[in-house]
Structures are given as structure tokens and as C-alpha cells.
Enzyme design. Sequence first.
Site, mmCIF file in Angstrom:
data_model
loop_
_atom_site.group_PDB
_atom_site.id
_atom_site.type_symbol
_atom_site.label_atom_id
_atom_site.label_comp_id
_atom_site.label_asym_id
_atom_site.label_seq_id
_atom_site.Cartn_x
_atom_site.Cartn_y
_atom_site.Cartn_z
ATOM 1 N N HIS A 109 -25.336 62.435 -15.809
ATOM 2 C CA HIS A 109 -24.040 62.988 -16.221
ATOM 3 C C HIS A 109 -22.983 62.385 -15.291
ATOM 4 O O HIS A 109 -23.262 62.140 -14.109
ATOM 5 C CB HIS A 109 -23.949 64.499 -16.004
ATOM 6 C CG HIS A 109 -24.928 65.334 -16.739
ATOM 7 N ND1 HIS A 109 -26.189 65.573 -16.282
ATOM 8 C CD2 HIS A 109 -24.804 66.050 -17.883
ATOM 9 C CE1 HIS A 109 -26.818 66.389 -17.116
ATOM 10 N NE2 HIS A 109 -26.000 66.692 -18.102
ATOM 11 N N ASP A 112 -22.904 64.025 -11.978
ATOM 12 C CA ASP A 112 -24.058 63.806 -11.097
ATOM 13 C C ASP A 112 -23.771 62.625 -10.178
ATOM 14 O O ASP A 112 -24.174 62.610 -9.025
ATOM 15 C CB ASP A 112 -25.337 63.428 -11.866
ATOM 16 C CG ASP A 112 -25.696 64.391 -12.964
ATOM 17 O OD1 ASP A 112 -25.299 65.558 -12.874
ATOM 18 O OD2 ASP A 112 -26.386 63.952 -13.912
ATOM 19 N N GLU A 240 -28.359 66.484 -28.539
ATOM 20 C CA GLU A 240 -29.560 67.136 -28.016
ATOM 21 C C GLU A 240 -29.568 68.601 -28.450
ATOM 22 O O GLU A 240 -28.780 69.412 -27.957
ATOM 23 C CB GLU A 240 -29.571 67.039 -26.486
ATOM 24 C CG GLU A 240 -30.816 67.650 -25.889
ATOM 25 C CD GLU A 240 -30.854 67.520 -24.374
ATOM 26 O OE1 GLU A 240 -30.391 66.496 -23.847
ATOM 27 O OE2 GLU A 240 -31.334 68.467 -23.736
ATOM 28 N N GLU A 276 -35.694 67.789 -26.690
ATOM 29 C CA GLU A 276 -36.276 68.309 -25.450
ATOM 30 C C GLU A 276 -37.373 69.308 -25.790
ATOM 31 O O GLU A 276 -37.166 70.254 -26.564
ATOM 32 C CB GLU A 276 -35.207 68.958 -24.575
ATOM 33 C CG GLU A 276 -35.830 69.457 -23.291
ATOM 34 C CD GLU A 276 -34.862 70.064 -22.294
ATOM 35 O OE1 GLU A 276 -33.806 69.460 -22.051
ATOM 36 O OE2 GLU A 276 -35.186 71.133 -21.766
ATOM 37 N N ASP A 304 -36.420 64.341 -24.137
ATOM 38 C CA ASP A 304 -36.368 64.914 -22.797
ATOM 39 C C ASP A 304 -37.720 65.562 -22.562
ATOM 40 O O ASP A 304 -38.057 66.609 -23.135
ATOM 41 C CB ASP A 304 -35.220 65.923 -22.664
ATOM 42 C CG ASP A 304 -33.929 65.241 -22.227
ATOM 43 O OD1 ASP A 304 -33.912 63.998 -22.148
ATOM 44 O OD2 ASP A 304 -32.937 65.951 -21.957
HETATM 45 C C1 XLS Z 1 -29.727 71.497 -20.581
HETATM 46 C C2 XLS Z 1 -29.857 70.155 -21.098
HETATM 47 C C3 XLS Z 1 -29.089 69.085 -20.348
HETATM 48 C C4 XLS Z 1 -28.974 67.823 -21.159
HETATM 49 C C5 XLS Z 1 -27.984 66.831 -20.642
HETATM 50 O O1 XLS Z 1 -30.404 72.422 -20.986
HETATM 51 O O2 XLS Z 1 -31.224 69.852 -21.154
HETATM 52 O O3 XLS Z 1 -29.649 68.843 -19.109
HETATM 53 O O4 XLS Z 1 -30.198 67.177 -21.279
HETATM 54 O O5 XLS Z 1 -26.711 67.372 -20.572
HETATM 55 CA CA CA Z 2 -32.239 68.011 -21.757
HETATM 56 CA CA CA Z 3 -33.693 72.075 -20.567
#
Ligand code: XLS
Ligand code: CA
Ligand code: CA
Length: 447
Positions: A109, A112, A240, A276, A304
Site C-alpha cells: 500500500h 506502507d 478484492e 483472499e 491473497d
Molecule cells: C484486508 C485486506 C487488505 C487488502 C489490501 O482485509 O486483505 O489487506 O489485501 O488492501
Molecule cells: Ca487481502
Molecule cells: Ca484479510
Amino acid sequence: MADYFVGGKEYFPGIGRITYEGPKSDNPLAFKYYDPEKVVGKKKMKDHLRFAVAYWHSFCADGADPFGAPTHPHPWITDAKNPMDAAEHKMDAAFEFFTKLGVEFYAFHDRDMAPEGASPGESEQNLRILAAKAKERQQATGVKLLWGTANLFSHPRFMNGAATNPDFAVVSLAAAQVKAAIDATIELGGQGYTFWGGREGYMSLLNTDLKREKDHLARFLIMARDYARKQGFTGAFYIEPKPMEPTKHQYDYDVETVAGFLRAHGLDKDFRVNIEANHAELAGHDFVHELETAASLGIFGSVDANRGEPRNGWDTDQFPSSYYETALAMYAILKAGGFTSGGLNFDAKIRRNSVDPADLFEAHIGGMDSFAVGLEVAQRIMDDGKLGNFVKNRYASFDTGEGARFAQGKLSLEALARLGSAYGTAGIASGKQERLENILNQYLLGL
Ligand code: XLS
Ligand code: CA
Ligand code: CA
């Protein structure tokens, strides 16, 4: 991949390059199954798996939770003179970690990598300076950027959302951040750009105009896509999905919901999903359900890689460790043709009480080994064809004759009904689920 240390400063002393030692090794700092150069099917393991390290969990998260203070000391922050200096030291630690682990990608990010400044202009400048430094380190090591993103959820200004904020001023501040993050992603040769709508949702419908918020989200994404394409970005955009947390309801609930949204707004050509595992579980789905759904809709993009704790209702972001889950996931990914721009990004964090510097390595080693096993099992399933053929044969009645005419849209309901009367009885056929589950277990043991 070249080793990376700057000015002799080593942030993970005593830990060298992690190598493959095989399943019999009892060295906790060695791969047991991940053998990057080993060819599985037609590709090397490393090219199938395209592992990425998440900058935020590995170098920013400090073990703090809602009940307690940080537990992970970050030497790259404590020895710094100011926030920009700290960010650069953190970057050195990150590149040392990537190269020692032998991972070819990372994801980040904006916040980060670079600290927020006193104004949007200063924040952008901070990011530009640090992205230039990241570019030097990428060139020195060969490490690449899987995707970049903007953090539109941590700052208090985003408490009511970013692109969906009821205050236009906040939407414009979010745009300033996304524009700068897209620029940085392009500068770093990022293969993707991700939108995770952490606060794009609602806490209460009593204060929310759903239609306006979703329209604004679409408008914002269209603008971001158009800007990035104009600047020459050729990578993939990812949404995501996550159903909730921190909001009560997030608009990007799950893959199916995102697909409908993308189609409704003409975004399905440019956007894919970053799935994810833990978010799938929070949505009440299996990880593999989300992967197969994305593949069936033609929007599978990236992953993810983590896991949840099934008995907890929140996002625990643990490192993957279940071969069963990684095997099913890799089977879905191989069936979908494998990764193109995407990869397996470890959006996972070590536990609050994992306080040894080696823990971060061991966590990633375990995750990488788990996916290496999953890949080998999945390739066995593909090569052997037993499961694939079973599924194919199950639908064979649609391959020829009237079934094929139905699938091609050539039958009316009346014609279909007439056929039904002629068939009389049908449908008593075993789904063979137990047999297939048993076969999967055989594959898991390599038999
Ligand atoms: C949070 C998300 C975040 C995204 C990126 O739950 O997983 O980390 O992957 O912003
Ligand atoms: Ca994520
Ligand atoms: Ca997460």
C-alpha cells in the site's frame, strides 16, 4: 536473485539464504517441498506459484491488537531519525527479507512504503521519493512488484468511506491518493493494481443511500482505470472481495457480487478479482468456491494466500498450512490456466506472540511449502484425469443430440417439455462424492 544488504546493515542477522533441503530436513529455516526450479507439468514451481510478500503485515504490523500494545520490535523504525528515514530502513529490511527468502514478488500500500505528509502534495512527494528508492532495489535484486494499492481505510478521514464517502471532499482526497499510488505502481513496473474497499460499505442503513454510494464507487473505479490506462498501465486491475470488517457490510461482498457490479458498470474487461482465502471464509464460502466462481465468470486474477480460523468470525490472516486446502486451490488455479499477471501473495501475519525474528521466515517457509505440496497434488490430479473425466462424463448428455441443442439455445420450453414426456423417468445416478473424496485423499499421499 542478488543478495541485498545496504551499508552492511543486516536486519535479520544469522539467517542466510533459504534453500530447498527436502522433506527429510529438520532445519526449520529450509524448504521441505518448495523447490523453485523443479518442473511441475510444464512450468517451474516458482513460475506456477509466483509468491509475493505483503509489505504491510511483514514490515509494518507490530503485533498490536485491540487489547494490547505492540510486541514486534522493528529495528528499522527504532534506529531512524525521522519517518522518511524509517521508511527507507524498512525498505532495506524488506528487500533483505525478499532476497533471503527467494521470493520474486511483493505487494504494498502507498502508506506502507511512504509516510503520510502534511498535505496531499507532500504525501505524493514522499511516495515518489520512496518509489524511486524501491525501483533501485528492484533493479539491484530482480525482485518485482506483483501489485500496488492505496490505503483508503486507516486515516480518520475515511471513517465514512473513501470513494463511497457522503462528503465529496473526501472522495477527492481518495482520488489524490489513488492517482499517486497508480503512478508509483507504474513506476515500479507493477503487474497489477488492487482495490480493496475496506470502508466502502456501511455501518447502518439508517444513514446510508445505497444507490448513490455504489454509483460513486463505480464512477471512481472508471476514473482510476481511465487514468491508469492513459498513463500506459497495461497490468490487471483487481477488486478484492470481502463481506465485512471493518464495515458491517462491504459492497464487494464476494466474487459473485463483484462480478455483477463489474458487468453492470462495464468494468469487466479491465478488472479481475484478487481472492483472499480468509475473506472467502468470512463470506460463508470455501476458498475453492471463490476461485472456481471467479474462473467460471472469466475474472480470476490473483490470490491473497492465507487462512482464517474457522471457529472465529474475523479476519485472522494466518499463514496457510492445510494441504487439503492448498491442493483444492491449486487444482482450481491449474484448471483456470494458472496465473498470468497474478500470484500468491501472503496477506498473512505472524501471531502476536511470535516474537523471534526467525518466525517471519518460518511462517513464509510453511506457507510456500504448503502451496508447493498443493501444486504437486493438483498436477497429479490434472495428469491422471480421473476427476476431470468424471465431471466431463457427468454432463455428457449435453454434448450430443437434443442435449447439445438445448445448450446451444435451440430448444423452446415446449420442445424441451415434449422430450421430458418421452423420457419418462431419469436422474437416478450417483454423484459418487465419497469415491471422489477418497481418490483426492490418495492423491494427497502421492499414491
Ligand atoms: C484486508 C485486506 C487488505 C487488502 C489490501 O482485509 O486483505 O489487506 O489485501 O488492501
Ligand atoms: Ca487481502
Ligand atoms: Ca484479510
